[in-house]
Design a protein around this motif. Structure first.
Motif, short mmCIF file in Angstrom:
data_model
loop_
_atom_site.label_atom_id
_atom_site.label_comp_id
_atom_site.label_asym_id
_atom_site.label_seq_id
_atom_site.Cartn_x
_atom_site.Cartn_y
_atom_site.Cartn_z
N ILE B 83 0.81 -1.23 0.00
CA ILE B 83 0.00 0.00 0.00
C ILE B 83 0.84 1.28 0.00
N PRO B 84 1.81 1.43 0.91
CA PRO B 84 2.58 2.68 0.86
C PRO B 84 3.34 2.85 -0.45
N LEU B 85 3.73 1.73 -1.09
CA LEU B 85 4.49 1.84 -2.34
C LEU B 85 3.60 2.26 -3.50
N ARG B 86 2.30 2.03 -3.36
CA ARG B 86 1.38 2.41 -4.44
C ARG B 86 1.41 3.91 -4.68
N ARG B 87 1.79 4.66 -3.67
CA ARG B 87 1.91 6.12 -3.87
C ARG B 87 3.00 6.45 -4.88
N GLU B 88 3.96 5.57 -4.98
CA GLU B 88 5.12 5.88 -5.82
C GLU B 88 5.02 5.28 -7.21
N MET B 89 4.03 4.41 -7.41
CA MET B 89 3.87 3.77 -8.72
C MET B 89 2.41 3.89 -9.15
N GLN B 90 2.16 4.51 -10.26
CA GLN B 90 0.78 4.71 -10.68
C GLN B 90 0.62 4.32 -12.15
N MET B 91 -0.64 4.29 -12.58
CA MET B 91 -0.93 3.82 -13.94
C MET B 91 -1.91 4.76 -14.63
N ILE B 92 -1.68 5.02 -15.91
CA ILE B 92 -2.63 5.78 -16.73
C ILE B 92 -3.16 4.81 -17.78
N MET B 132 -3.20 20.16 -9.16
CA MET B 132 -3.08 19.14 -10.19
C MET B 132 -3.92 19.48 -11.42
N LEU B 133 -5.09 20.11 -11.21
CA LEU B 133 -5.88 20.58 -12.35
C LEU B 133 -5.08 21.57 -13.19
N LEU B 166 -0.66 11.71 -6.27
CA LEU B 166 0.14 11.21 -5.14
C LEU B 166 1.63 11.44 -5.37
N ARG B 167 1.96 12.14 -6.45
CA ARG B 167 3.35 12.43 -6.81
C ARG B 167 4.19 11.16 -6.91
N PRO B 168 3.79 10.24 -7.81
CA PRO B 168 4.56 8.99 -7.97
C PRO B 168 5.89 9.25 -8.68
N ASN B 169 6.80 8.28 -8.58
CA ASN B 169 8.03 8.33 -9.37
C ASN B 169 7.84 7.61 -10.69
N LEU B 170 7.25 6.41 -10.58
CA LEU B 170 7.11 5.57 -11.76
C LEU B 170 5.65 5.60 -12.23
N ASP B 198 8.54 18.59 -15.52
CA ASP B 198 8.23 19.39 -14.32
C ASP B 198 8.26 18.56 -13.04
N LEU B 199 7.81 17.32 -13.11
CA LEU B 199 7.66 16.52 -11.90
C LEU B 199 8.70 15.41 -11.79
#
Lengths: 325, 272
Positions: B83-92, B132-133, B166-170, B198-199
């Motif tokens: 769960i805490p790692l999900r902040r750092e890895m997201q999906m579009i 974010m908007l 969540l400001r992910p890295n990946l 930018d991020l």
């Protein structure tokens, strides 16, 4: 020019909660006989609505409010007392838009004289009939032949679109086929009655690029062999470049530019066409932002409708008098 | 391994009912780069991406990720530890129509990840949503509207905002621009590149459209039948493909120049 279809001043409206939406506004172009005409545009440009008008598939809340689509088939219509496929006996041209709903010519039109290939082959095929059954049905709907004869002609057409092991394949169901194979079956179904016009509505959009290349080559080869006319609807200019003879560019229900494939893709005149080309990722230098239609169009006004006018090189553009020409 | 490596995948495999979907795949991803994964449907590119994020569990292999707290091996973590790692890895995702809940407002959609991860109080969350908007260039009055009120391109901006809040890295982009019209696609590609700069984002960019990949990616993996058949810097690989399968893929791209005829290689002639 010998046109198989002449579309003039076509207007379509859809009744929505917020009022009337004008899906087509004064659309007009000719489809040259024996050539491939591509209609390009983004979603909402009216390219599929135009195709649906030709097939008389506009349903409420949509309505054709004005215009004509004159169809000049090469062979005579059997509903007029001629033998089907009688050679070189031309039927008189008639207007598809004003055909009454019960006119026998309408049924002959659908799948007989004009047929259509859609984007998603799985939705165009019935899951509960075998492939052979579905192709043969197209023949039995339109011609007075025996089932055996229909089956034989279906086999020939399926072989022609590149299926192997035909007799076994014909007894299989669509779910047993890959996406590319299904689209080949749909193309066979569309061509088995030898239509004069084949309308392809984004037939390769759902396919892998490798399969797309195979299907494009197939459509082009069959068109060359059978001599039918093709209307090819797509948003992909790479596909247009490879398949089209003539290109019609649509935007917001209007035609903006009509010309040969080289005119439109190599030397586009209308600012919108230029924007569409500039937005293709492969053409932009790496590391720079892609051109968007907005950035290319700039201050040019593409929203105000202008009647099409013919330039010296024969192409037609919807632009005011004082611009290039 | 470079010291700016963010992710290393070693010997990753995933089978579905005995059918190999991903077979012994290994690669590194460096921070702030865009790594493309290309291949036909069924080549295993989406399964690979999902295994990395542990959206599905791989059968074998090691996925090491450099989190804010140092290196972790994702494949062995329990759902709770993830769960805490999900902040750092997201999906579009691909389809902006299917990936947004139609019954939630934009504000609820964008706030939900913050609530789940207990980030900030109400005011701080609203400020993050508005910020974010701005990043995805949507108006602030979008907050109270529902997804159906937006166009495809705008919806994809909402999907991007949700992934990035969540400001992910990946960030894994799975066919994120495939469903869009060419002009909207160009805008979203530009947006993804701006946001990366930018991020400081790292993209794993899964796509079948090779011209999009050529534009946006630094390096690329070519997948065929679950395996990586070729990888390299995207311009080199496109200019000098070594493997027959890569050549087959590239030969199938229709050029927008009518004088460059389409001559796709025959699958059988290259023995595939």
């Amino acid at each position: 020019m010998d046109a198989v279809l002449s579309i003039r001043d076509l207007a379509v409206e859809f009744k929505t909660d917020t009022g009337l939406t004008r899906a087509l506004v004064d659309v007009g172009f000719d489809v040259p006989r024996g050539e491939v005409t591509a209609i390009v545009g983004e979603s909402g440009s009216g390219k599929s609505v135009t195709a649906n008008c030709i097939m008389r598939l506009i349903q409420p809340p949509g309505r054709i409010v004005a215009g004509t689509i004159e169809f000049a088939p090469e062979r005579a219509l059997s509903s007029e007392g001629q033998a089907p496929r009688a050679p070189r006996l031309r039927a008189p041209p008639f207007d598809i838009v004003s055909l009454p709903n019960r006119d026998p010519r309408l049924q002959e039109l659908h799948g007989g004289l004009i047929s259509m290939v859609f984007q998603e082959p799985m939705t165009a095929l019935s899951p509960v009939y075998t492939v052979g059954n579905q192709v043969a049905e197209a023949i039995l709907c339109h011609r007075d032949v025996s089932r055996r004869q229909a089956w034989r002609e279906s086999a020939e057409m399926l072989e022609r679109v590149g299926l192997d092991d035909i007799e076994r394949r014909m007894r299989m169901y669509p779910f047993e086929f890959s996406g590319g194979m299904r689209q080949r079956v749909v193309i066979a179904m569309a061509l088995v009655c030898h239509p004069e016009v084949l309308i392809c509505d984004e037939p390769t959009t759902a396919l892998d690029v490798t399969i797309q290349a195979e299907i494009l080559t197939l459509i082009k080869d069959l068109q060359r062999d059978l001599g039918n006319s093709v209307i090819f609807i797509t948003h992909d200019l790479g596909v247009v470049a490879q398949i089209a003879d003539q290109v019609v560019v649509m935007y917001q229900g209007r035609v903006l530019e009509i010309g040969t494939v080289r005119q439109v893709l190599k030397d586009p005149v209308h600012p919108y066409t230029r924007g569409l080309l500039a937005a293709i990722p492969g053409l932009a230098p790496k590391g720079q932002p892609l051109a968007t239609i907005g950035s290319v169009v700039g201050d040019a006004d593409i929203e105000t409708p202008h009647p099409l006018r013919r330039l010296a090189d024969g192409r037609q553009v919807s632009m005011p008098q004082d611009s290039r020409g | 391994m470079h010291d700016d490596t963010l992710l290393t995948v070693t010997g990753l495999s995933k089978h579905f009912d005995g059918v190999p979907a991903v077979e012994d795949v290994s690669f590194d991803v460096r921070r702030s780069e865009t790594l493309g994964i290309v291949g036909e449907s069924g080549s295993g590119k989406t399964t690979l991406a999902r295994c990395i994020l542990r959206a599905i569990d791989p059968d074998a292999g090691v996925v090491r990720f450099r989190s804010a707290d140092g290196w972790v091996e994702l494949q062995d973590l329990s759902p709770k530890e993830l769960i805490p790692l999900r902040r750092e890895m997201q999906m579009i995702f691909q389809d902006p129509f299917a990936s947004l809940n139609p019954r939630m407002t934009v504000r609820e959609i964008l706030e939900e990840p913050l609530v789940v991860h207990r980030v900030g109080n109400r005011e701080e969350r609203l400020a993050a949503v508005l910020d974010m908007l701005d990043h995805v260039q949507l108006e602030h009055d979008s907050l109270t509207r529902y997804p159906h009120a937006f166009s495809g391109g705008q919806r994809q901006r909402i999907g991007i905002a949700r992934a990035l809040i969540l400001r992910p890295n990946l960030v894994v982009c799975d066919e994120s621009v495939s469903a869009l019209d060419v002009s909207v696609q160009a805008q979203i590609i530009n947006l993804l590149e701006d946001l990366q700069r930018d991020l400081g984002l790292t993209y794993l960019f899964v796509a079948h459209d090779l011209s999009v990949v050529q534009h946006i990616c630094d390096r690329v993996l070519v997948m065929h039948r679950g395996r990586v058949v070729e990888s390299g810097v995207v311009d080199d690989l496109f200019a000098n493909p070594r493997e027959d399968y890569t050549r087959l893929l590239l030969s199938a791209i229709p050029s927008p120049d009518p004088d460059v005829p389409l001559r796709p290689l025959d699958r059988r002639s290259v023995g595939l």
